[in-house]
Write an enzyme that holds these catalytic residues in place. Structure first.
Site, PDB file in Angstrom:
ATOM      1  N   ASP A   1     -38.048   1.768 -28.211  1.00  0.00           N
ATOM      2  CA  ASP A   1     -38.185   0.313 -28.377  1.00  0.00           C
ATOM      3  C   ASP A   1     -38.333  -0.398 -27.032  1.00  0.00           C
ATOM      4  O   ASP A   1     -38.524  -1.615 -26.985  1.00  0.00           O
ATOM      5  CB  ASP A   1     -37.032  -0.257 -29.198  1.00  0.00           C
ATOM      6  CG  ASP A   1     -35.681  -0.096 -28.520  1.00  0.00           C
ATOM      7  OD1 ASP A   1     -35.625   0.508 -27.427  1.00  0.00           O
ATOM      8  OD2 ASP A   1     -34.679  -0.575 -29.085  1.00  0.00           O
ATOM      9  N   SER A   2     -38.278   0.362 -25.933  1.00  0.00           N
ATOM     10  CA  SER A   2     -38.600  -0.223 -24.619  1.00  0.00           C
ATOM     11  C   SER A   2     -40.020  -0.774 -24.619  1.00  0.00           C
ATOM     12  O   SER A   2     -40.385  -1.578 -23.760  1.00  0.00           O
ATOM     13  CB  SER A   2     -38.437   0.817 -23.505  1.00  0.00           C
ATOM     14  OG  SER A   2     -39.068   2.031 -23.853  1.00  0.00           O
TER      15      SER A   2
ATOM     16  N   GLU B   1     -27.329   7.434 -21.424  1.00  0.00           N
ATOM     17  CA  GLU B   1     -28.047   6.548 -20.499  1.00  0.00           C
ATOM     18  C   GLU B   1     -27.083   5.911 -19.501  1.00  0.00           C
ATOM     19  O   GLU B   1     -26.072   5.292 -19.887  1.00  0.00           O
ATOM     20  CB  GLU B   1     -28.795   5.459 -21.286  1.00  0.00           C
ATOM     21  CG  GLU B   1     -29.578   4.527 -20.357  1.00  0.00           C
ATOM     22  CD  GLU B   1     -30.619   3.648 -21.030  1.00  0.00           C
ATOM     23  OE1 GLU B   1     -30.809   3.762 -22.259  1.00  0.00           O
ATOM     24  OE2 GLU B   1     -31.251   2.852 -20.315  1.00  0.00           O
TER      25      GLU B   1
ATOM     26  N   GLU C   1     -28.875   3.662 -31.546  1.00  0.00           N
ATOM     27  CA  GLU C   1     -27.888   3.460 -30.488  1.00  0.00           C
ATOM     28  C   GLU C   1     -26.485   3.293 -31.070  1.00  0.00           C
ATOM     29  O   GLU C   1     -26.326   2.664 -32.119  1.00  0.00           O
ATOM     30  CB  GLU C   1     -28.259   2.208 -29.668  1.00  0.00           C
ATOM     31  CG  GLU C   1     -29.546   2.377 -28.908  1.00  0.00           C
ATOM     32  CD  GLU C   1     -29.904   1.165 -28.047  1.00  0.00           C
ATOM     33  OE1 GLU C   1     -29.080   0.225 -27.941  1.00  0.00           O
ATOM     34  OE2 GLU C   1     -31.008   1.168 -27.478  1.00  0.00           O
TER      35      GLU C   1
ATOM     36  N   LYS D   1     -34.125   7.840 -33.656  1.00  0.00           N
ATOM     37  CA  LYS D   1     -33.014   7.655 -32.713  1.00  0.00           C
ATOM     38  C   LYS D   1     -32.395   6.290 -32.965  1.00  0.00           C
ATOM     39  O   LYS D   1     -33.104   5.336 -33.298  1.00  0.00           O
ATOM     40  CB  LYS D   1     -33.515   7.745 -31.260  1.00  0.00           C
ATOM     41  CG  LYS D   1     -32.397   7.547 -30.232  1.00  0.00           C
ATOM     42  CD  LYS D   1     -32.853   7.736 -28.809  1.00  0.00           C
ATOM     43  CE  LYS D   1     -33.456   6.516 -28.188  1.00  0.00           C
ATOM     44  NZ  LYS D   1     -32.645   5.289 -28.225  1.00  0.00           N
TER      45      LYS D   1
ATOM     46  N   ASP E   1     -37.808   5.331 -32.381  1.00  0.00           N
ATOM     47  CA  ASP E   1     -36.615   4.501 -32.207  1.00  0.00           C
ATOM     48  C   ASP E   1     -36.455   3.540 -33.377  1.00  0.00           C
ATOM     49  O   ASP E   1     -37.417   2.854 -33.754  1.00  0.00           O
ATOM     50  CB  ASP E   1     -36.789   3.663 -30.925  1.00  0.00           C
ATOM     51  CG  ASP E   1     -35.573   3.663 -30.044  1.00  0.00           C
ATOM     52  OD1 ASP E   1     -34.557   4.275 -30.422  1.00  0.00           O
ATOM     53  OD2 ASP E   1     -35.647   3.061 -28.950  1.00  0.00           O
TER      54      ASP E   1
HETATM   55  O1  KIV Z   1     -36.473   2.852 -25.667  1.00  0.00           O
HETATM   56  C1  KIV Z   1     -36.337   3.605 -24.676  1.00  0.00           C
HETATM   57  O2  KIV Z   1     -37.204   3.737 -23.808  1.00  0.00           O
HETATM   58  C2  KIV Z   1     -35.088   4.364 -24.560  1.00  0.00           C
HETATM   59  C3  KIV Z   1     -34.954   5.289 -23.384  1.00  0.00           C
HETATM   60  C4  KIV Z   1     -34.361   4.541 -22.259  1.00  0.00           C
HETATM   61  C5  KIV Z   1     -34.187   6.496 -23.724  1.00  0.00           C
HETATM   62  O3  KIV Z   1     -34.237   4.254 -25.398  1.00  0.00           O
END
Ligand code: KIV
Length: 281
Positions: A49-50, A186, A119, A117, A88
């Protein structure tokens, strides 16, 4: 016997980790990058999600939606079939087990992802269990968790105090017990990442957490030098921002001066057709 490379499976990641073979994970957000990541032999291609910040220009990861994430996941899945494809779950898409199951199923079914994934530690274990029970493999993510980082003091190293470090160990163990197949650590001190890695029997994937994890993940833009600022944890393997700026500058200069296009980029009619054209035009 050569042939198509074998799809990276969760079992393969587990056995790599048992053998001490490092796992390579990279964020990827589009089709051409996915093709390159596959060719480079990346084990886990991760649509993070970055992309909310790096591709869509938001200030944080919070605004990105499942529908938006799906556009990028579909493109990545078209480009890379061999790596494990990890998607994500964005902020607000796993507020309850039911909601998580519905959204994760979309990432798998519509987005073509192999796993998802999310969090959080102990507090998301009911969600991890629900997803795993319904056949959707889950990777956890603890330490700095960008979706909720602002209320906890922004982007900084987590678990520097012993009590915080112990909580990270408990979180990782709880995620493993809930059925997660791996966990991202992280921005965690190296000594904490080492203990977490020793205490859980699932792979740990570090970002800014030192060398003792089972594997590492970097963000595409950081690795290739496409960002405008970098954390201490980043090793920049190229300067694509510089190379791109230089190329665009040369292109603009060539257009403005009339040097582009030249004969090499130009087509002509045959002599015969040119004559007819000249007579009739
Ligand atoms: O969304 C992302 O890029 C992340 C990484 C920092 C692992 O969660």
């Amino acid at each position: 016997m050569s042939g198509k490379p074998r799809k990276v499976s969760i079992e393969r990641l587990a056995s790599m980790s048992r053998r001490g073979e490092k796992i390579v994970m990279l964020t990827v957000y589009d089709y051409p990058s996915a093709v390159i990541a596959q060719e480079a032999g990346i084990d886990i291609v991760f649509v993070g999600d970055s992309l909310a910040m790096l591709v869509l220009g938001h200030e944080s990861t919070v605004p990105v939606t499942v529908d938006e994430m799906l556009v990028f996941m579909k493109a990545v899945a078209r480009g890379a079939g061999t790596p494990l494809l990890l998607g994500d779950l964005p902020f607000g898409s796993y507020l309850s087990p039911e909601m998580a199951v519905t959204n994760a199923a979309r990432l798998v079914k519509e987005g073509g992802m192999d796993a998802v994934k999310l969090e959080g530690g102990e507090e998301v274990c009911d969600i991890v269990e629900a997803l795993v029970r319904r056949g959707m493999p889950v990777m956890g993510h603890i330490g700095l968790t960008p979706q909720t980082s602002s209320p906890h003091g922004g982007y900084r190293v987590q678990g520097k105090r012993a009590d915080q470090a112990l909580k990270l160990v408990r979180d990782a163990q709880a995620l493993a017990e809930a059925g997660a197949f791996g966990v991202v650590l992280e921005l965690v001190p190296s000594e904490v990442a080492r203990v977490v890695t020793q205490r859980v029997d699932i792979p740990t994937i570090g970002i800014g957490s030192g060398p003792h994890c089972s594997g590492q993940v970097l963000v595409w833009h950081d690795l290739l030098g496409l960002s405008d600022s970098y954390g201490k944890h980043v090793r920049q393997y190229a300067d694509l921002r510089g190379a791109t700026l230089e190329a665009l500058g040369r292109y603009a200069g060539d257009v403005r001066s009339g040097r582009f296009p030249d004969e090499d980029q130009t087509w002509h009619m045959t002599d015969e057709e040119r004559e007819i054209f000249a007579r009739t035009a």
